[in-house]
Scaffold this active site. Sequence first.
Site, short mmCIF file in Angstrom:
data_model
loop_
_atom_site.label_atom_id
_atom_site.label_comp_id
_atom_site.label_asym_id
_atom_site.label_seq_id
_atom_site.Cartn_x
_atom_site.Cartn_y
_atom_site.Cartn_z
N ASP A 1 -0.14 -8.67 -15.00
CA ASP A 1 0.48 -7.71 -15.95
C ASP A 1 1.99 -7.91 -15.98
OD1 ASP A 1 0.46 -5.37 -17.69
OD2 ASP A 1 1.37 -4.28 -16.02
N HIS B 1 2.78 -6.43 -19.55
CA HIS B 1 3.37 -5.34 -18.76
C HIS B 1 3.00 -3.96 -19.34
CE1 HIS B 1 6.97 -4.32 -15.94
NE2 HIS B 1 6.11 -3.31 -15.98
N ARG C 1 5.41 -3.77 5.27
CA ARG C 1 6.27 -4.15 6.39
C ARG C 1 5.85 -3.45 7.68
NH1 ARG C 1 11.63 -3.27 2.97
NH2 ARG C 1 10.29 -1.52 2.40
N ARG D 1 5.50 -6.74 -9.56
CA ARG D 1 6.62 -7.40 -10.23
C ARG D 1 6.38 -8.90 -10.24
NH1 ARG D 1 7.74 -3.44 -12.38
NH2 ARG D 1 9.65 -2.24 -12.40
N LEU E 1 0.86 -1.20 0.00
CA LEU E 1 0.00 0.00 0.00
C LEU E 1 0.90 1.25 0.00
CD1 LEU E 1 -3.17 0.62 0.22
CD2 LEU E 1 -2.63 1.32 2.57
N GLY E 2 1.50 1.51 -1.15
CA GLY E 2 2.31 2.73 -1.32
C GLY E 2 1.55 3.69 -2.21
N ARG E 3 2.30 4.36 -3.09
CA ARG E 3 1.66 5.36 -3.97
C ARG E 3 0.59 4.72 -4.85
NH1 ARG E 3 7.55 7.24 -4.21
NH2 ARG E 3 7.72 5.16 -5.09
N ILE E 4 0.98 3.65 -5.58
CA ILE E 4 0.02 3.03 -6.50
C ILE E 4 -1.04 2.26 -5.71
CG2 ILE E 4 -0.26 1.44 -8.45
CD1 ILE E 4 2.70 2.08 -9.19
N GLU F 1 10.20 -11.73 -17.98
CA GLU F 1 9.61 -11.05 -19.14
C GLU F 1 10.61 -10.93 -20.28
OE1 GLU F 1 8.12 -7.35 -17.61
OE2 GLU F 1 6.75 -8.36 -16.25
N ILE G 1 0.16 -6.44 -10.43
CA ILE G 1 0.53 -5.27 -11.24
C ILE G 1 1.90 -4.76 -10.77
CG2 ILE G 1 -0.63 -3.59 -9.73
CD1 ILE G 1 -1.07 -3.41 -13.49
P1 NAP Z 1 5.91 2.66 -3.30
O1 NAP Z 1 5.14 3.92 -3.12
O2 NAP Z 1 7.32 2.60 -2.83
O3 NAP Z 1 5.06 1.47 -2.64
C1 NAP Z 1 5.57 0.22 -2.39
C2 NAP Z 1 4.86 -0.36 -1.18
O4 NAP Z 1 5.30 -1.69 -0.98
C3 NAP Z 1 5.11 0.41 0.09
O5 NAP Z 1 3.90 0.66 0.73
C4 NAP Z 1 5.98 -0.51 0.93
O6 NAP Z 1 5.68 -0.35 2.32
C5 NAP Z 1 5.56 -1.88 0.41
N1 NAP Z 1 6.66 -2.84 0.54
C6 NAP Z 1 7.93 -2.70 0.10
N2 NAP Z 1 8.67 -3.78 0.40
C7 NAP Z 1 7.83 -4.63 1.06
C8 NAP Z 1 8.00 -5.91 1.65
N3 NAP Z 1 9.19 -6.54 1.63
N4 NAP Z 1 6.93 -6.48 2.24
C9 NAP Z 1 5.74 -5.85 2.27
N5 NAP Z 1 5.52 -4.63 1.75
C10 NAP Z 1 6.55 -4.03 1.15
O7 NAP Z 1 5.95 2.28 -4.84
P2 NAP Z 1 4.84 2.53 -5.97
O8 NAP Z 1 5.14 3.80 -6.68
O9 NAP Z 1 3.50 2.33 -5.38
O10 NAP Z 1 5.22 1.32 -6.97
C11 NAP Z 1 5.12 -0.01 -6.51
C12 NAP Z 1 5.66 -1.01 -7.50
O11 NAP Z 1 4.77 -1.15 -8.59
C13 NAP Z 1 6.99 -0.65 -8.17
O12 NAP Z 1 8.09 -0.95 -7.35
C14 NAP Z 1 6.97 -1.48 -9.44
O13 NAP Z 1 7.59 -2.71 -9.20
C15 NAP Z 1 5.48 -1.70 -9.69
N6 NAP Z 1 5.03 -1.01 -10.92
C16 NAP Z 1 4.53 -1.76 -11.95
C17 NAP Z 1 4.07 -1.12 -13.09
C18 NAP Z 1 3.50 -1.89 -14.24
O14 NAP Z 1 3.56 -1.40 -15.36
N7 NAP Z 1 2.93 -3.05 -14.01
C19 NAP Z 1 4.16 0.27 -13.21
C20 NAP Z 1 4.67 0.98 -12.14
C21 NAP Z 1 5.09 0.32 -11.00
P3 NAP Z 1 6.79 -0.62 3.46
O15 NAP Z 1 8.04 0.06 3.00
O16 NAP Z 1 6.17 0.00 4.68
O17 NAP Z 1 6.91 -2.11 3.57
C1 8YV Z 2 7.64 0.56 -16.89
C2 8YV Z 2 7.19 -0.20 -14.50
O1 8YV Z 2 6.98 0.07 -17.99
O2 8YV Z 2 7.60 1.92 -13.58
C3 8YV Z 2 7.70 0.70 -13.46
O3 8YV Z 2 8.20 0.16 -12.44
O4 8YV Z 2 7.14 -1.38 -14.34
C4 8YV Z 2 6.67 0.36 -15.78
O5 8YV Z 2 6.06 1.61 -15.58
C5 8YV Z 2 8.98 -0.07 -16.84
O6 8YV Z 2 9.71 0.21 -15.73
C6 8YV Z 2 9.78 0.38 -18.06
O7 8YV Z 2 10.35 -0.73 -18.59
#
Ligand code: NAP
Ligand code: 8YV
Length: 324
Positions: free
Chosen positions: A258, A281, A177, A234, A154-157, A263, A232
Amino acid sequence: MPALQQIVVVVPGRLHEHAVQRLGATFRLVRLDKADAALAAPEVLREARAVAAMTTIDAAFIDAFSHLEIIANFGVGYDAVDALHAGRNGIMVTNTPDVLTEEVADTAVGLLINTVRELPKAEKWLRDGNWVARGGYRLTPGTLRGRKAGIFGLGRIGMAIARRLDAFGLPVAYHNRRPVEGVSYAYHPSLVALAGAVDTLISVAPGGPATQKAVNADVLKALGPDGVFINIGRGSTVDEEALAAALADGTILAAGLDVFADEPRVPQALLDAENACLLPHVGSASVHTRRAMADLCVDNLVSWFAEGRALTPVPETAHVRKGT
Ligand code: NAP
Ligand code: 8YV
């Protein structure tokens, strides 16, 4: 900015075209086929002060440069960059948070609805002529109605997904955590406890050693036979073999994915799963959002070299300061 034009920035592998154009117009851009130091001329390894990339940047690549100051990752997830190693060596790492948050949350909810209500399959039914020949598409066993959602990460996304689920009338719980301050959603101190308390698990946790295969057979069993798993975040956070087995034997109802561990290769067992909705993705993949990510990736380098500070440093390198 003539001073910036003398700074060598290395781009290994593919990068968004807008980022490449801006880097070329602002810095001395050097492209490499991939992040392999053997491909770089000795003067590039000596002179380069920045890397901009959306590929794996490991310790060996980082160490090959003698004057590297900053690595600008295209993407918010930076599990492919050895940020700890960079931080220990006084090298800044930046990522692209916030500008993609709402887009990825939209995709997550779209994927959830497609998975539960089988919309891609219903469209295929129509296009294949079945509506005329055989009648309407089947009533879906799955529904969002009455579901309880759990968010892993539960972070930004995650918060942006939770806000959307609020509007859909679904109760939300989560596992991080540590609990998030000022949030009223129910907190579960373990992923298996969260899975046991909900029937819809949405993973948006970062990749890396701490989350490797965290969504395992136990978690899927706890989610239960009406369970829906959405990823959505990793692919590395999931035991894909256990997931394919859980989809095949009815341990869970369905999954929407996704992201994948290797990949663009998707395990055959997941491709074979009728109850899996699979996307290549595309979480952030709109023209609008990818351009915003490209701008933030480059803006980090411009700010670092023109103003002496990174705009969006990752936590592992937040302590790094620009030398003189
Ligand atoms: P964020 O704001 O840093 O949120 C990550 C969340 O995960 C935090 O709330 C963190 O809380 C929690 N977390 C981290 N490590 C953990 C662990 N070991 N156990 C339990 N919780 C944990 O990041 P975001 O901007 O929301 O992005 C999140 C992820 O989405 C990215 O890292 C990326 O892998 C993925 N993503 C995918 C796409 C796509 O295209 N599918 C696009 C963008 C991002 P705590 O630190 O309190 O544990
Ligand atoms: C991107 C993502 O497509 O921001 C991320 O973490 O998974 C996606 O927004 C990727 O990082 C670019 O390859």
